[in-house]
Design a protein around this motif. Structure first.
Motif, short mmCIF file in Angstrom:
data_model
loop_
_atom_site.label_atom_id
_atom_site.label_comp_id
_atom_site.label_asym_id
_atom_site.label_seq_id
_atom_site.Cartn_x
_atom_site.Cartn_y
_atom_site.Cartn_z
N LEU A 214 0.84 -1.20 0.00
CA LEU A 214 0.00 0.00 0.00
C LEU A 214 0.88 1.26 0.00
O LEU A 214 2.06 1.20 0.32
CB LEU A 214 -0.92 0.00 1.21
CG LEU A 214 -1.88 -1.19 1.33
CD1 LEU A 214 -2.67 -1.12 2.63
CD2 LEU A 214 -2.82 -1.25 0.13
N VAL A 215 0.27 2.36 -0.37
CA VAL A 215 0.96 3.65 -0.38
C VAL A 215 0.37 4.48 0.76
O VAL A 215 -0.80 4.85 0.72
CB VAL A 215 0.79 4.38 -1.73
CG1 VAL A 215 1.47 5.75 -1.68
CG2 VAL A 215 1.37 3.53 -2.86
N ALA A 216 1.16 4.75 1.76
CA ALA A 216 0.66 5.44 2.95
C ALA A 216 0.16 6.84 2.64
O ALA A 216 -0.88 7.28 3.15
CB ALA A 216 1.75 5.50 4.02
N ARG A 217 0.88 7.54 1.78
CA ARG A 217 0.50 8.92 1.45
C ARG A 217 0.53 9.11 -0.06
O ARG A 217 1.51 9.64 -0.62
CB ARG A 217 1.44 9.92 2.13
CG ARG A 217 1.33 9.92 3.65
CD ARG A 217 2.21 11.00 4.25
NE ARG A 217 2.08 11.03 5.70
CZ ARG A 217 2.73 11.89 6.50
NH1 ARG A 217 3.59 12.77 5.95
NH2 ARG A 217 2.55 11.86 7.79
N PRO A 218 -0.53 8.70 -0.75
CA PRO A 218 -0.59 8.92 -2.20
C PRO A 218 -0.50 10.41 -2.53
O PRO A 218 -1.01 11.26 -1.79
CB PRO A 218 -1.95 8.35 -2.59
CG PRO A 218 -2.32 7.43 -1.48
CD PRO A 218 -1.72 8.02 -0.25
N VAL A 219 0.15 10.73 -3.63
CA VAL A 219 0.41 12.11 -4.01
C VAL A 219 -0.69 12.62 -4.95
O VAL A 219 -1.07 11.92 -5.90
CB VAL A 219 1.78 12.24 -4.70
CG1 VAL A 219 2.05 13.69 -5.11
CG2 VAL A 219 2.88 11.73 -3.76
N ARG A 220 -1.19 13.80 -4.68
CA ARG A 220 -2.18 14.42 -5.55
C ARG A 220 -1.53 14.81 -6.88
O ARG A 220 -0.38 15.24 -6.92
CB ARG A 220 -2.76 15.68 -4.91
CG ARG A 220 -3.63 15.43 -3.69
CD ARG A 220 -3.98 16.74 -3.03
NE ARG A 220 -4.80 16.54 -1.84
CZ ARG A 220 -6.09 16.81 -1.77
NH1 ARG A 220 -6.72 17.31 -2.83
NH2 ARG A 220 -6.78 16.60 -0.66
N VAL A 221 -2.29 14.69 -7.95
CA VAL A 221 -1.86 15.15 -9.27
C VAL A 221 -2.94 16.09 -9.80
O VAL A 221 -4.09 15.69 -9.96
CB VAL A 221 -1.64 13.98 -10.24
CG1 VAL A 221 -1.27 14.50 -11.63
CG2 VAL A 221 -0.56 13.04 -9.72
N ARG A 222 -2.56 17.32 -10.07
CA ARG A 222 -3.53 18.32 -10.51
C ARG A 222 -3.73 18.26 -12.03
O ARG A 222 -2.82 17.89 -12.78
CB ARG A 222 -3.08 19.72 -10.11
CG ARG A 222 -2.96 19.89 -8.59
CD ARG A 222 -2.66 21.33 -8.22
NE ARG A 222 -2.50 21.48 -6.78
CZ ARG A 222 -3.52 21.60 -5.93
NH1 ARG A 222 -4.77 21.60 -6.39
NH2 ARG A 222 -3.30 21.72 -4.63
N ALA A 223 -4.91 18.68 -12.44
CA ALA A 223 -5.22 18.69 -13.87
C ALA A 223 -4.34 19.67 -14.63
O ALA A 223 -4.12 19.52 -15.84
CB ALA A 223 -6.69 19.03 -14.09
#
Length: 407
Positions: A214-223
């Motif tokens: 699992l990924v503890a802190r997935p990273v946001r990706v902006r449009a």
């Protein structure tokens, strides 16, 4: 397809294939529940005495939830694991379709009507089903990105995921058309069982990931991320025109061609089947066989869809119309794997869930705005949605040729 799981990190290839097939099967079954409704929507709208724009708003309400929640589910699928997300989404989709079928049948029986009926149809089909859809595709897309490494594998993986949707469209068109030909009540009653089957597949075959996976802190990706936005423009345009056709095709067939009322659902199902076959052939055969890079797929796909729309505008015989619909489906099936796979090659593993959510959310804007836009345009002129779609897809083809990031 992605069944071979090239480049997968898992040490057990057979177990990995089972997981991939389970995810694809669940995606197919949930989308089958969606696409089976499409041949039924136009006759149902007429049966309930509603206007075209009301049918468009019912679809748009579901898409609104995709827009609002896809980013969340894309990251949660990496943080919580795909099994709880997909199983929960399938259950929610089934509950939604059971509620929608019940409300529609009460409306056809005359037990409820007017604004109350319209509001209940929106509530049952909108927030619940939209939330379920918003969880399924980003989770599946992030998983495909995780188990493929090279560009060729990634494109084939996204094409495999897309071909599952195409297969769901084909099956939904056939099942929906046949069941609607029997009765609207029959088709509505059957709808919820596809996501129920998806839930069972998930419970039986999907394995829960180990904490280390699992990924503890997935990273946001902006449009607006420069690595992403050009491909979002392409996918947004392609999904917009395809949605425009899907929403209006039932009304076009109902109003343009002189079919008897009992025959109309079969013809609508046949038209949607033509689009689905085109998409399935493109993603299941053409993409793997040609090995084209994402940029080529986007350009060729947009031009192919443009040829299809050109054939649907004039009031020509139904075979010509169906051929045009087929090429729209094929063009969509070529362009979308290119637009979805290209940005996944530019981001890290921790960003894949965020990217999948952003792609799904942005593309969901088309399913939110386009149904209402398409039905309003249709109210002005039945040919207007097709003309607008042709102009837009030609613009997308030019953009894909000229943008320097699409190479």
């Amino acid at each position: 397809m992605v069944a071979a799981v090239p480049g997968a990190a898992s040490g057990d290839a057979r177990a990995a294939r089972i997981q991939v097939r389970s995810v694809l099967t669940m995606t197919f079954l949930v989308f089958l529940g969606q696409f089976t409704l499409h041949p039924v929507l136009a006759p149902l709208t007429r049966s309930l005495g509603m206007r075209e724009w009301q049918a468009g708003l019912i679809v748009s309400a579901s898409a609104l939830m995709v827009v609002l929640t896809s980013r969340l589910w894309g990251r949660k699928s990496q943080q919580l694991g795909r099994k709880p997300v997909l199983v929960g989404a399938a259950l929610l989709a089934a509950v939604s379709l059971f509620a929608f079928a019940g409300v529609a049948q009460l409306g056809m029986a005359g037990a409820i009507g007017g604004p109350l009926l319209f509001a209940l149809l929106i509530l049952s089909r909108g927030p619940l089903f939209g939330t379920a859809l918003s969880a399924v595709f980003p989770t599946a897309q992030a998983f495909v990105a995780e188990v493929t490494v090279t560009e060729a594998d990634r494109v084939r993986g996204m094409a495999g995921l897309g071909s599952v949707q195409g297969l769901a469209m084909v099956a939904g068109s056939v099942v929906g058309g046949l069941l609607a030909g029997i009765s609207l009540v029959t088709s509505l009653t059957v709808l919820p069982f596809a996501p129920l089957a998806a839930m069972l597949v998930g419970l039986i075959f999907l394995k829960s990931e180990r904490p280390s996976e699992l990924v503890a802190r997935p990273v946001r990706v902006r449009a607006t991320d420069p690595r992403v936005w050009p491909f979002l423009v392409v996918s947004l345009g392609v999904f917009t025109v395809f949605s425009m056709l899907q929403v209006t095709i039932g009304f076009i067939i109902h109003d343009r061609f002189a079919f008897e009322a009992r025959t109309v659902p079969f013809v609508i199902g046949g038209a949607l089947l033509a689009a689905g076959i085109g998409m399935l052939l493109a993603q299941g055969i053409v993409v793997p066989a040609t090995g084209w890079r994402p940029a080529v797929l986007m350009r060729v796909g947009a031009l192919t869809a443009a040829c299809g729309f050109a054939a649907t505008i004039a009031s020509l015989p139904i075979p010509v119309f169906l051929i045009g619909v087929f090429f729209v489906g094929m063009g969509t099936g070529l362009a979308i794997p290119g637009a979805l796979s290209a940005p996944t090659l530019l981001v890290s593993r921790e960003e894949q869930g965020g990217l999948a959510g952003t792609l799904s959310s942005t593309n969901g804007i088309t399913w939110m705005a386009t149904p209402l836009l398409a039905t309003v345009l249709y109210g002005f002129s039945p040919v207007l949605p097709l003309i607008v779609s042709l102009a837009l897809i030609l613009g997308i083809a030019v953009f894909a040729m000229l943008n320097t990031r699409i190479r």
